[in-house]
Design a protein around this motif. Sequence first.
Motif, short mmCIF file in Angstrom:
data_model
loop_
_atom_site.label_atom_id
_atom_site.label_comp_id
_atom_site.label_asym_id
_atom_site.label_seq_id
_atom_site.Cartn_x
_atom_site.Cartn_y
_atom_site.Cartn_z
N ASP A 1 0.81 -1.18 -0.02
CA ASP A 1 -0.05 0.02 0.30
C ASP A 1 0.86 1.09 -0.02
O ASP A 1 2.27 1.07 0.05
N LYS A 2 0.21 2.43 -0.03
CA LYS A 2 1.09 3.48 -0.19
C LYS A 2 1.97 3.79 1.32
O LYS A 2 3.05 4.41 0.83
N GLU A 3 1.59 3.13 2.48
CA GLU A 3 2.35 3.41 3.60
C GLU A 3 3.52 2.22 3.66
O GLU A 3 4.39 2.22 4.51
N GLN A 4 3.48 1.38 2.36
CA GLN A 4 4.62 0.30 2.28
C GLN A 4 4.18 -0.66 2.99
O GLN A 4 5.39 -1.68 3.51
N HIS A 5 3.21 -0.97 3.73
CA HIS A 5 2.72 -2.29 4.50
C HIS A 5 2.50 -3.26 3.34
O HIS A 5 2.05 -2.82 2.26
N MET A 6 2.88 -4.39 3.31
CA MET A 6 2.80 -5.49 2.44
C MET A 6 1.43 -6.48 2.85
O MET A 6 1.40 -6.77 3.99
N TYR A 7 0.77 -6.72 1.71
CA TYR A 7 -0.53 -7.76 2.01
C TYR A 7 -0.15 -8.99 1.11
O TYR A 7 0.21 -8.94 0.15
N ILE A 8 -0.19 -10.05 1.63
CA ILE A 8 0.16 -11.33 1.11
C ILE A 8 -1.29 -12.26 1.31
O ILE A 8 -2.02 -12.53 2.20
N ALA A 9 -1.69 -12.63 -0.10
CA ALA A 9 -3.06 -13.69 0.05
C ALA A 9 -2.16 -15.07 0.10
O ALA A 9 -1.36 -15.40 -0.30
N ASP A 10 -3.05 -15.74 1.09
CA ASP A 10 -2.47 -17.20 1.84
C ASP A 10 -3.70 -18.07 1.08
O ASP A 10 -4.74 -18.27 1.66
N TYR A 11 -3.57 -18.68 -0.11
CA TYR A 11 -4.33 -19.41 -0.71
C TYR A 11 -4.46 -20.77 -0.15
O TYR A 11 -5.68 -21.41 0.23
N ALA A 12 -3.59 -21.20 0.92
CA ALA A 12 -3.67 -22.62 1.62
C ALA A 12 -4.40 -22.31 2.96
O ALA A 12 -5.00 -23.24 3.28
N GLY A 13 -4.27 -20.97 3.60
CA GLY A 13 -5.02 -20.78 4.81
C GLY A 13 -6.17 -20.11 4.87
O GLY A 13 -6.71 -19.70 5.87
N HIS A 14 -6.62 -19.65 3.56
CA HIS A 14 -7.98 -18.82 3.34
C HIS A 14 -7.95 -17.55 4.17
O HIS A 14 -8.73 -17.08 4.86
N LYS A 15 -6.56 -16.88 4.00
CA LYS A 15 -6.42 -15.58 4.94
C LYS A 15 -5.62 -14.58 3.71
O LYS A 15 -5.14 -14.72 2.88
N VAL A 16 -5.46 -13.47 4.35
CA VAL A 16 -4.71 -12.29 3.96
C VAL A 16 -3.92 -11.65 5.24
O VAL A 16 -4.54 -11.64 6.08
N TYR A 17 -2.55 -11.86 4.97
CA TYR A 17 -1.80 -11.16 5.90
C TYR A 17 -1.35 -9.91 5.85
O TYR A 17 -1.46 -9.36 4.38
N ARG A 18 -1.14 -8.97 6.51
CA ARG A 18 -0.23 -7.74 6.52
C ARG A 18 0.95 -7.94 7.09
O ARG A 18 0.85 -8.24 8.44
N VAL A 19 2.14 -7.36 6.56
CA VAL A 19 3.23 -7.15 7.13
C VAL A 19 3.57 -5.61 7.09
O VAL A 19 3.67 -4.98 6.06
N GLN A 20 4.00 -5.11 8.44
CA GLN A 20 3.99 -3.76 8.57
C GLN A 20 5.36 -3.26 8.05
O GLN A 20 6.19 -3.86 7.83
#
Length: 296
Positions: A88-107
């Motif tokens: 995103d614009k603040e440079q947080h990373m978002y990751i789609a997790d297809y195996a775990g049915h999740k989306v993660y954010r890494v600050q």
Amino acid sequence: MKYFHKSFLPVFLMLGCFCAAYAFQSSDLTSEFSFTEGIEGPAVSRDGMLFAVNYKEQGTIGRVNDKGEAEVYLHLPEGSIGNGIRFDKEQHMYIADYAGHKVYRVQKDARTPELWVESTEMNQPNDLALADSGVIYLSDPNWEDGTGNLWMVPEAGKLVLLEANMGTTNGIEVSPEGKYLYVNESVQRKVWKYKILPDGTVSEKALLIAFDDHGLDGMRCDKEGNLLITRYGKGTVVMVSPAGKVLGEFTLKGKNPSNLAFGGKDGKTVYVTMADRGCVEVIRVPNKGSYYSKIH
């Protein structure tokens, strides 16, 4: 040699310097099979570093510099395997997790994934796109039955179904000005265009383009609104105008490009993840990436 579709000729002649400025053949950024066959989700941070999933082993996020030197940046929690990545614009990373049915954010500057949203209602969160508002759009294919869903994540922990029972939803992107959402269906070989409403939901679905052969995978917009789409099985990246016209096609070394991202010093380098070669190939294109233009 790069292959130019016949419909690209008038544009090619109009631009004039296109052929002189851009390499006709792809090159390798990373060594072959340094990533697993699950290599996907390339995304470039503001400092020019390339990130992609499944470096050396499944469940990792790799970080690659402009010399092609790579390292494991982080491990996802056990049972999770990443696919799409966006910043995103603040440079947080978002990751789609297809195996775990999740989306993660890494600050920003962190290496610890935080759960952003989770639901067993999702098949396999595959790729994601971010609007300037912070809304996340998710493609969610069901490969076994050839269907898929389209989701919206307006905020942490909230998941909104925008459309069910589509084809195998895969590549997804927001237009540069934020007015439209593009979603492709891999097996059906179609790209759909939606109008984005003020609340982030979508309407006015229309077919942008359909292809007769080979699959569709990840895609990104350049700053002019053209879509660059990976053609899985064909070994190319095709450039499609906002009006749905093929402008050109770039040939790769491998046959199974899974996704792409803009980067480089001028934003006109495209990094393409190659599932059959387990590496990243590089091509040069005429315009900066849409996201790149906004952060630089």
